[in-house]
Design a protein around this motif. Structure first.
Motif, PDB file in Angstrom:
ATOM      1  N   VAL A  91       4.405   9.741 -13.782  1.00 34.83           N
ATOM      2  CA  VAL A  91       5.858  10.254 -13.391  1.00 34.83           C
ATOM      3  C   VAL A  91       6.894  10.264 -14.393  1.00 34.83           C
ATOM      4  O   VAL A  91       6.975   8.966 -14.873  1.00 34.83           O
ATOM      5  CB  VAL A  91       6.037   9.635 -12.022  1.00 34.83           C
ATOM      6  CG1 VAL A  91       7.622  10.303 -11.714  1.00 34.83           C
ATOM      7  CG2 VAL A  91       5.065   9.999 -10.868  1.00 34.83           C
TER       8      VAL A  91
ATOM      9  N   LYS B 281       1.938   6.645 -11.683  1.00 37.87           N
ATOM     10  CA  LYS B 281       2.208   6.883 -10.230  1.00 37.87           C
ATOM     11  C   LYS B 281       2.176   5.769  -9.207  1.00 37.87           C
ATOM     12  O   LYS B 281       2.804   5.533  -8.425  1.00 37.87           O
ATOM     13  CB  LYS B 281       1.759   8.182  -9.930  1.00 37.87           C
ATOM     14  CG  LYS B 281       2.295   8.668  -8.760  1.00 37.87           C
ATOM     15  CD  LYS B 281       1.808   9.971  -8.278  1.00 37.87           C
ATOM     16  CE  LYS B 281       2.483  10.456  -6.828  1.00 37.87           C
ATOM     17  NZ  LYS B 281       1.912  11.932  -6.548  1.00 37.87           N
TER      18      LYS B 281
ATOM     19  N   ILE C 244       8.589   9.125  -4.071  1.00 32.80           N
ATOM     20  CA  ILE C 244       8.631  10.283  -4.769  1.00 32.80           C
ATOM     21  C   ILE C 244       7.408  11.279  -4.248  1.00 32.80           C
ATOM     22  O   ILE C 244       6.356  10.772  -4.231  1.00 32.80           O
ATOM     23  CB  ILE C 244       8.232   9.941  -6.358  1.00 32.80           C
ATOM     24  CG1 ILE C 244       9.452   9.242  -6.874  1.00 32.80           C
ATOM     25  CG2 ILE C 244       8.199  11.343  -7.347  1.00 32.80           C
ATOM     26  CD1 ILE C 244       9.295   9.068  -8.545  1.00 32.80           C
TER      27      ILE C 244
ATOM     28  N   THR D  78       5.409  14.855  -4.697  1.00 32.03           N
ATOM     29  CA  THR D  78       4.949  15.616  -5.778  1.00 32.03           C
ATOM     30  C   THR D  78       4.510  16.980  -4.920  1.00 32.03           C
ATOM     31  O   THR D  78       3.662  17.056  -3.833  1.00 32.03           O
ATOM     32  CB  THR D  78       3.965  15.203  -6.586  1.00 32.03           C
ATOM     33  OG1 THR D  78       4.469  14.088  -7.050  1.00 32.03           O
ATOM     34  CG2 THR D  78       3.577  16.145  -7.560  1.00 32.03           C
TER      35      THR D  78
ATOM     36  N   SER E 155       4.608  22.214 -11.321  1.00 30.49           N
ATOM     37  CA  SER E 155       4.864  21.089 -10.297  1.00 30.49           C
ATOM     38  C   SER E 155       6.363  20.597  -9.858  1.00 30.49           C
ATOM     39  O   SER E 155       7.012  21.142 -10.760  1.00 30.49           O
ATOM     40  CB  SER E 155       4.089  19.805 -10.598  1.00 30.49           C
ATOM     41  OG  SER E 155       4.764  19.136 -11.702  1.00 30.49           O
TER      42      SER E 155
ATOM     43  N   GLU F 282       8.773  17.385  -8.452  1.00 31.14           N
ATOM     44  CA  GLU F 282       8.719  16.044  -7.737  1.00 31.14           C
ATOM     45  C   GLU F 282      10.143  15.816  -7.292  1.00 31.14           C
ATOM     46  O   GLU F 282      11.167  16.573  -7.503  1.00 31.14           O
ATOM     47  CB  GLU F 282       8.714  15.127  -8.973  1.00 31.14           C
ATOM     48  CG  GLU F 282       7.340  15.326  -9.684  1.00 31.14           C
ATOM     49  CD  GLU F 282       7.207  14.214 -10.852  1.00 31.14           C
ATOM     50  OE1 GLU F 282       8.627  13.561 -10.984  1.00 31.14           O
ATOM     51  OE2 GLU F 282       6.358  14.045 -11.590  1.00 31.14           O
TER      52      GLU F 282
END
Length: 301
Positions: free
Chosen positions: A115, A124, A131, A133, A225, A227
């Motif tokens: 991350v 991570k 957080i 994802t 992706s 986050e």
């Protein structure tokens, strides 16, 4: 009584002597561990006898030797990073070493997710912050996603997307864990590939009302992706401006290998089955009907 007690002692001592050889029955386990694809010996593979504390490591020639293994049927297990674990059963006896050779197949390893935050890169599993994802690439293939609002909607706990107006194409309000201020903006900070994108209402970016949403201009197909950093963790990493949360968007990158093309298409047709007879007919003098085209041609009055 004395003779009887002496006999019991002699029987006990004799039993110990008879049981000692059976308990002392031990043997050795040896063998070779190689790569199944290349045949090269594997150095440092861990070989253990399951259910016991006996084990050894292979040398640079791929050989190992485990001594003083209890006699009987034993299960030998070998493990090594990057290869699939294997087990074999052997019969251990004092007469000769039991042999267990292994040919290990290469196995893919799941690496730790990394991350990227304001404080740098971190694995991570070591992140103590909240957080979430969102795997955008997988969602787009399965769900009818039209824009970024659809991509964020109901994908992460605490993230709420609401339409600011019923007008198509207008912006959506993004709230992470609700609103935190009555007078100030409650919109989260947004980063695209590490670059902060302005969501100031004065520039009509990422706002509700009758302003168009620039966030929806990003093609969901181009996103890899997302986050979402929530709560106090966002302010800790990005400052007080991030009290409403942070959304980090990572777009796709080129990858090594053969070129691959993904193509999709849509086909539609508008069909009108109704011929609207009442709109194309009129009453004649006798009370019947005639089509207006017949009236125009003079064949019907």
């Amino acid at each position: 009584m004395r003779d009887r007690g002496l006999n019991l002692i002699l029987v006990g001592v004799l039993s110990l002597f008879l049981a000692a050889p059976a308990a002392a029955q031990r043997g050795n386990v040896t063998g070779e561990v190689v790569d199944a694809s290349t045949g090269q010996p594997l150095n440092g593979a861990q070989v253990v006898i399951e259910g016991t504390a006996f084990g050894a490591l292979t040398n640079r020639n791929g050989r190992y030797l485990i001594t003083n293994v209890p006699a009987g049927t034993q299960t030998v297990r070998v493990v090594m990073l990057g290869f699939e674990a294997q087990t074999k059963q052997v019969e251990v006896s004092p007469a000769a070493p039991a042999v267990a050779d292994f040919r290990l197949e290469v196995s893919a390893i799941a690496l730790d997710g990394v991350v990227v935050t304001a404080t740098g890169e971190q694995r991570k599993r070591e992140i103590g912050n909240a957080i979430a994802t969102i795997a955008a690439e997988d969602i787009v293939e399965l769900a009818p996603v039209k824009n970024m609002s659809d991509l964020l909607q109901s994908r992460s706990a605490g993230v709420i997307i609401t339409n600011a107006t019923g007008t198509p194409g207008m912006g959506s309000r993004i709230r992470i864990r609700g609103a935190s201020s009555i007078s100030l903006s409650n919109e989260p900070l947004i980063y695209v590939d590490g670059v902060r994108v302005s969501n100031d209402a004065g520039f009509t970016l990422f706002t509700g009302g009758q302003e168009p949403s620039r966030l929806d201009d990003i093609n969901p197909e181009d996103i890899e992706s997302i986050e979402v950093v929530k709560g106090p963790a966002a302010a800790t990493l990005y400052g007080t401006e991030a009290a409403n949360g942070v959304i980090r968007i990572t777009t796709k990158r080129g990858r090594s290998g053969a070129t691959r093309w993904n193509v999709w298409s849509e086909v539609g047709a508008v069909v009108e089955p109704n011929d609207y007879p009442l709109n194309y007919r009129g009453l004649d003098a006798s009370g019947g009907t005639c089509r207006l085209d017949a009236v125009a041609s003079g064949s019907c009055t």
